[in-house]
Write a protein that holds these residues in place. Sequence first.
Motif, PDB file in Angstrom:
ATOM      1  N   THR A 172       0.827  -1.218   0.000  1.00 11.78           N
ATOM      2  CA  THR A 172       0.000   0.000   0.000  1.00 11.78           C
ATOM      3  C   THR A 172       0.860   1.267   0.000  1.00 11.78           C
ATOM      4  N   ILE A 177      -4.292   4.950  -1.959  1.00 12.95           N
ATOM      5  CA  ILE A 177      -5.216   3.890  -1.528  1.00 12.95           C
ATOM      6  C   ILE A 177      -6.568   4.537  -1.199  1.00 12.95           C
ATOM      7  N   ALA A 202      -3.732   2.173   5.971  1.00 11.06           N
ATOM      8  CA  ALA A 202      -4.485   2.043   4.714  1.00 11.06           C
ATOM      9  C   ALA A 202      -5.947   1.699   4.989  1.00 11.06           C
ATOM     10  N   HIS A 207      -5.933   0.054  -4.633  1.00  8.73           N
ATOM     11  CA  HIS A 207      -5.018   1.131  -5.011  1.00  8.73           C
ATOM     12  C   HIS A 207      -5.541   1.905  -6.215  1.00  8.73           C
TER      13      HIS A 207
END
Length: 294
Positions: A172, A177, A202, A207
Amino acid sequence: MSTTRKRVRKAVFPVAGLGTRFLPATKAVPKEMLTVVDRPVIQHVVDEAKAAGIEHFIFVTGRNKGVIEDHFDSQFELERTLAERGKTKELEQLMAELPRPGQASFTRQQAPHGLGHAVWCAREIVGEEPFALLLPDMLHFAPKPCLADMIEAYQAHGGNHIAVSPVPEDQTHLYGIVGVEDRTAKVSRISGMIEKPKPAEAPSNLHITGRYILQPEIFAILERGERGAGGEIQVTDAMIALARSQPFFAVRFDGTIYDCGAKIGFLMANIAYALARDDLAPTLRTELAKLLQA
Ligand code: G1P
């Protein structure tokens, strides 16, 4: 009740990056001009935009990128030679792909202040209308072009749209994200965004893949020049600010993404795109099998 939305006619391609990961290949040749099979990376991305109905292609370039402009211009000597030699098919293909006069615009990012700054450099050419943003490093390989899906979602919902797909949780920190309201839906309202978070921060593993439809109000936010991750002006931060007054939707991309900014992604793109071609696939399969057995 049907709502008329402003059409998405223009697309921005930020192509100012130095491509240091591909040196020495990118010393004199822009990374966007490296070829995936027989088309430059940037051409594949322009193809995706065209297939989604985009009519005006805006390239944010930098020094040493002049050849991108040449690529999207006519090549009189080449065209005449092809005509003289009776290479009608090649000539027809070149002419069919040539942007019409005025359809391609070029502006320069004069200093490397980040992706957000590159996008802001296109503000005068985009004007007051929604636009697509495509990051050329990321090739989106799928039967239906990613941007076409997004434009459909935009026509249904309006607002701003971001293509997303899952990444392993330990990656991430490499991407923007987003958190979404409904993980199972193809199109879902976005509930949060963050640029390059640590796994613990995250909101999900979805993504930002490098395809966006954005409203022009993003430019006033980018204009402030606020710095984010890596000390750069980030598109994601500007989107977070815009999301306070406008809806943002995530559009799930179900194909394969090849990150052509990285060597493995670039090599895999070459193999995948060649395997999708009838003229190359049979021989390539045989040769790859031989190579892997050796
Ligand atoms: C940019 C964006 C990021 C996105 C990524 C996709 O990052 O800032 O949100 O996930 O592209 O490639 P960059 O790759 O420029 O660091």
